[in-house]
Design a protein around this motif. Structure first.
Motif, short mmCIF file in Angstrom:
data_model
loop_
_atom_site.label_atom_id
_atom_site.label_comp_id
_atom_site.label_asym_id
_atom_site.label_seq_id
_atom_site.Cartn_x
_atom_site.Cartn_y
_atom_site.Cartn_z
N ASN A 45 7.95 9.38 -1.50
CA ASN A 45 6.78 9.26 -2.37
C ASN A 45 6.25 10.63 -2.85
N PRO A 46 7.02 11.26 -3.74
CA PRO A 46 6.63 12.61 -4.17
C PRO A 46 5.28 12.66 -4.90
N ASP A 47 4.89 11.58 -5.57
CA ASP A 47 3.60 11.61 -6.26
C ASP A 47 2.46 11.72 -5.27
N ALA A 48 2.54 10.92 -4.21
CA ALA A 48 1.50 10.98 -3.18
C ALA A 48 1.52 12.35 -2.51
N ALA A 49 2.72 12.93 -2.36
CA ALA A 49 2.82 14.25 -1.73
C ALA A 49 2.12 15.31 -2.59
N HIS A 50 2.34 15.26 -3.90
CA HIS A 50 1.65 16.20 -4.78
C HIS A 50 0.13 16.01 -4.69
N ALA A 51 -0.30 14.73 -4.64
CA ALA A 51 -1.74 14.45 -4.56
C ALA A 51 -2.32 15.04 -3.27
N PHE A 52 -1.53 14.97 -2.19
CA PHE A 52 -2.00 15.48 -0.90
C PHE A 52 -2.11 17.01 -0.93
N GLN A 99 0.84 -1.18 0.00
CA GLN A 99 0.00 0.00 0.00
C GLN A 99 0.88 1.24 0.00
N THR A 100 0.50 2.22 -0.81
CA THR A 100 1.27 3.45 -0.83
C THR A 100 1.10 4.17 0.50
N VAL A 101 2.23 4.67 1.02
CA VAL A 101 2.18 5.38 2.30
C VAL A 101 2.67 6.81 2.08
N LEU A 102 1.97 7.75 2.66
CA LEU A 102 2.39 9.14 2.63
C LEU A 102 2.81 9.54 4.04
#
Ligand code: N2P
Length: 366
Positions: free
Chosen positions: A284-291, A25-28
């Motif tokens: 996890n920069p992608d998840a960071a941008h999504a956040f 699972q992706t974790v932010l």
């Protein structure tokens, strides 16, 4: 026959499932100030995206800087104040330039506020604005009036004049433990430049703090001040604006007769902006941008401001902010109040060290 076959099939299917490695699972990893988000926003982000949020908190810029200076913090999102921490990290190459293509909600931010933080980050390359506020005094007006009837209710004199501090020590005085976020206000109160690196100015600020030091009940992390305030442990506390207003709300809910107000000092209050930023080595920069994109949604931001009582930089959120919060000038400062604020800049490393040494002397009381 049939049931046995079925059982065998099911068993084979189960084995197959077991053999499959569980999909990671992706974790932010978020590192934010304490008491600074709407828990519902985090839950909703997790639900919508399937990304799991691991959430840690800090309550002073010194703690955040300490954690990041070692590198490899493991965080994807951090929330440094525009000055000095965010500016310093941006200059040091410790932040990832934001990919605006992944933040379609970027334009929800007020361009005038974005321009203000450009002095810390030209072109707004490294940070979106999360929330902003001032530094001032949380007070219990009834206690203050009873113990120091002649003390002004709109000034840092309330805390910094030794005679006031002496009288108010009976109902409890606290200041937050942060050289970075306290010394500029003291310098300003002394009529000096809040960004001064002149040793004589620093000495003057230190002397003023030493003079009230015997009357302080606590020099503690900002995160420890709020609940103590709400339960009536302090009648004067130098802290962040929204923390005072949150304490006020908590005290009202508790219904034990603790009334809390906030003073933005007439000498000028420090104005700060907290930025959403991504460490250069974020896992996890992608998840960071999504956040970041998620937080910039008007309804999400409105929920955050309603919860934590700090203003946000998304004008479309304002109509969704509760009227009592939206119309509270201690949450959304009026233009006159804004005009009486000052901004700080980053000091050179040697001056920063001198400031922190001076602070340690104040804390130790010698
Ligand atoms: C939240 C305090 C955050 C404001 N408790 C400081 N920039």
């Amino acid at each position: 026959m049939l049931p046995r076959l079925l059982a065998r099939c099911l068993c084979a299917a189960a084995l197959l499932l077991l053999a499959q490695p569980a999909r990671a699972q992706t974790v932010l990893n978020v590192y934010n100030w304490s008491d600074y988000i709407d828990p519902y926003a985090v839950a909703r982000f997790q639900q919508e995206t399937g990304i799991r949020v691991r959430y840690d908190v800090f309550d002073s810029l010194e703690t955040l800087e300490g954690k990041l200076s070692a590198g490899r913090s493991g965080y994807d999102i951090i929330v440094p104040t525009s000055e000095p921490t965010f500016a310093r990290l941006a200059r040091a190459g410790a932040l990832l330039p934001l990919d605006r293509g992944k933040i379609p909600n970027w334009n929800n931010q007020d361009p005038a506020l974005l321009r203000r933080v450009e002095s810390s980050d030209s072109g707004n390359r490294f940070g979106a604005i999360y929330l902003y506020g001032t530094i001032g005094l949380a007070i219990r007006p009834d206690r203050v009036r009873a113990l120091a009837p002649d003390a002004p209710l709109d000034s840092l004199d309330l805390l910094m004049q030794p005679d006031n501090a002496r009288r108010l020590s009976r109902c409890g005085i606290a200041i937050m433990d942060s050289a970075i976020d306290v010394l500029p206000s003291v310098l300003r109160w002394r009529g000096r430049d809040p960004n001064s690196t002149d040793p004589a100015d620093l000495r003057a600020a230190e002397e003023s703090l030493m003079a009230i030091r015997p009357h302080l009940r606590a020099i503690v992390a900002s995160g420890n001040i709020m609940d103590a305030l709400a339960s009536g442990e302090y009648c004067v506390a130098l802290t962040y604006s929204g923390d005072a207003i949150q304490a006020q709300a908590r005290a009202r809910e508790a219904g034990r007769g603790v009334d809390i107000g906030f003073i933005q000092p007439r000498q000028g209050a420090q104005l700060w902006f907290d930025m959403l930023a991504i460490p250069a080595d974020a896992p996890n920069p992608d998840a960071a941008h999504a956040f970041i994109n998620f937080l910039l949604r008007p309804e999400v931001m409105a929920g955050i401001t309603n919860q934590v009582r700090y203003p946000n930089a998304v004008p479309a959120a304002t109509p969704m902010v509760r009227e009592s919060v939206r119309n509270d000038p201690n949450v959304y400062p009026t233009p006159e109040m804004l005009a009486r604020t000052f901004a700080v800049g980053a000091l050179a490393p040697a001056a920063e060290r001198a400031r922190s040494r001076s602070w340690n002397r104040v804390k130790a009381g010698r």
